[in-house]
Write a protein that holds these residues in place. Structure first.
Motif, short mmCIF file in Angstrom:
data_model
loop_
_atom_site.label_atom_id
_atom_site.label_comp_id
_atom_site.label_asym_id
_atom_site.label_seq_id
_atom_site.Cartn_x
_atom_site.Cartn_y
_atom_site.Cartn_z
N GLN A 172 0.82 -1.21 0.00
CA GLN A 172 0.00 0.00 0.00
C GLN A 172 0.86 1.26 0.00
O GLN A 172 0.50 2.28 -0.60
CB GLN A 172 -0.92 -0.01 1.22
N PHE A 173 2.00 1.20 0.66
CA PHE A 173 2.87 2.37 0.74
C PHE A 173 3.49 2.71 -0.62
O PHE A 173 3.50 3.86 -1.05
CB PHE A 173 3.99 2.12 1.76
N TYR A 174 4.01 1.69 -1.31
CA TYR A 174 4.71 1.93 -2.57
C TYR A 174 3.79 2.02 -3.78
O TYR A 174 4.08 2.76 -4.73
CB TYR A 174 5.74 0.81 -2.82
N TYR A 175 2.70 1.25 -3.75
CA TYR A 175 1.85 1.18 -4.94
C TYR A 175 0.37 1.37 -4.61
O TYR A 175 -0.46 0.52 -4.94
CB TYR A 175 2.06 -0.18 -5.64
N PRO A 176 0.02 2.49 -3.97
CA PRO A 176 -1.39 2.72 -3.63
C PRO A 176 -2.27 2.82 -4.87
O PRO A 176 -1.90 3.48 -5.85
CB PRO A 176 -1.35 4.05 -2.86
N HIS A 177 -3.38 2.11 -4.85
CA HIS A 177 -4.37 2.12 -5.95
C HIS A 177 -3.78 1.60 -7.26
O HIS A 177 -4.35 1.84 -8.33
CB HIS A 177 -4.92 3.53 -6.16
N LEU A 194 -0.50 -11.52 -7.29
CA LEU A 194 -0.27 -10.08 -7.15
C LEU A 194 -0.09 -9.46 -8.53
O LEU A 194 0.75 -9.91 -9.32
CB LEU A 194 0.98 -9.82 -6.30
N ASN A 195 -0.88 -8.45 -8.83
CA ASN A 195 -0.75 -7.68 -10.06
C ASN A 195 -0.49 -6.23 -9.71
O ASN A 195 -1.20 -5.64 -8.89
CB ASN A 195 -2.01 -7.78 -10.91
N LEU A 198 2.43 -0.62 -13.30
CA LEU A 198 3.52 0.33 -13.08
C LEU A 198 3.61 1.37 -14.19
O LEU A 198 4.63 2.03 -14.34
CB LEU A 198 4.84 -0.43 -12.99
N LEU A 199 2.53 1.55 -14.92
CA LEU A 199 2.53 2.50 -16.03
C LEU A 199 2.83 3.93 -15.59
O LEU A 199 3.46 4.70 -16.30
CB LEU A 199 1.18 2.45 -16.76
N TRP A 200 2.34 4.28 -14.39
CA TRP A 200 2.52 5.66 -13.93
C TRP A 200 3.41 5.70 -12.68
O TRP A 200 3.38 6.63 -11.91
CB TRP A 200 1.16 6.26 -13.59
#
Length: 201
Positions: A172-177, A194-195, A198-200
């Motif tokens: 959640q910290f590194y990749y929220p939403h 887990l998916n 990382l586009l943005w």
């Protein structure tokens, strides 16, 4: 102040995560496995395992100075960890399939290790057991899955341990939403997927 607070929280998470992962049991098991290989006069294999363990520990303790690390280093860490855990198994079939198109430069360090750790921890070691691990990184998207046989006497609890708890916090910290994490668990098979988009990122 907000940035400083987030930085401090992240440092605490990193410390707790490392403390939960690089534990005496893992080291003792690895050293005992190497000792057994030496007694069986498997010099080449024992030398390779020592090199793997050395690289794993060096990376874990000294190379994690940044929040995110090059993908190729993280992949090598996963390979080292899987081999170190696999040598103590006599019957379980372990497979690791990897596809990487080079579209992602860096990812959060040690993020996936807890999922692999649980597979080795809760799978029985018998001729019908298996651990199937797959990592695909394509077009700025990470798709990871792990599936393993389940030992009914060592079923994962509903909440899991500290490793999984820290895994979810770091996710959640590194990749929220940006991620989707799902788990299925029945009497014979446990799987986690887990998916991360990382586009943005």
């Amino acid at each position: 102040l907000r940035a400083l607070k987030l930085s401090k929280e992240n440092a605490a998470l990193e410390f707790n995560f490392l403390k939960s992962q690089i534990n005496p049991h893992f080291l003792f098991n690895s050293l005992n496995n190497i000792y057994g290989l030496i007694l069986n006069d498997e010099k080449e294999k024992s030398a390779r395992i020592v090199a793997r363990l050395s690289e794993f520990l060096r990376y874990s303790f000294y190379d994690l100075t940044q929040d995110k690390v090059p993908v190729e280093k993280e992949i090598q860490l996963l390979k080292d960890y899987i081999e170190l855990e696999s040598i103590r198994l006599n019957h379980t079939k372990v497979t690791f399939r990897l596809e990487d198109d080079g579209s992602v430069d860096k990812i959060a360090s040690l993020l996936i290790i807890p999922l692999i750790e649980n597979a080795f921890k809760y799978s029985p070691d018998n001729p019908s057991s298996y651990i199937d691990i797959q990592l695909n990184i394509k077009r700025k998207k990470l798709d990871f899955s792990v599936e393993n046989s389940v030992d009914p006497d060592r079923q994962l609890g509903r909440r899991g341990g500290i490793g999984l708890s820290n895994f979810k916090k770091r996710l959640q910290f590194y990749y929220p939403h940006m991620y989707e994490y799902t788990v299925t668990n029945d009497e014979t098979v446990y799987s986690a997927r887990l998916n991360i988009n990382l586009l943005w990122n």
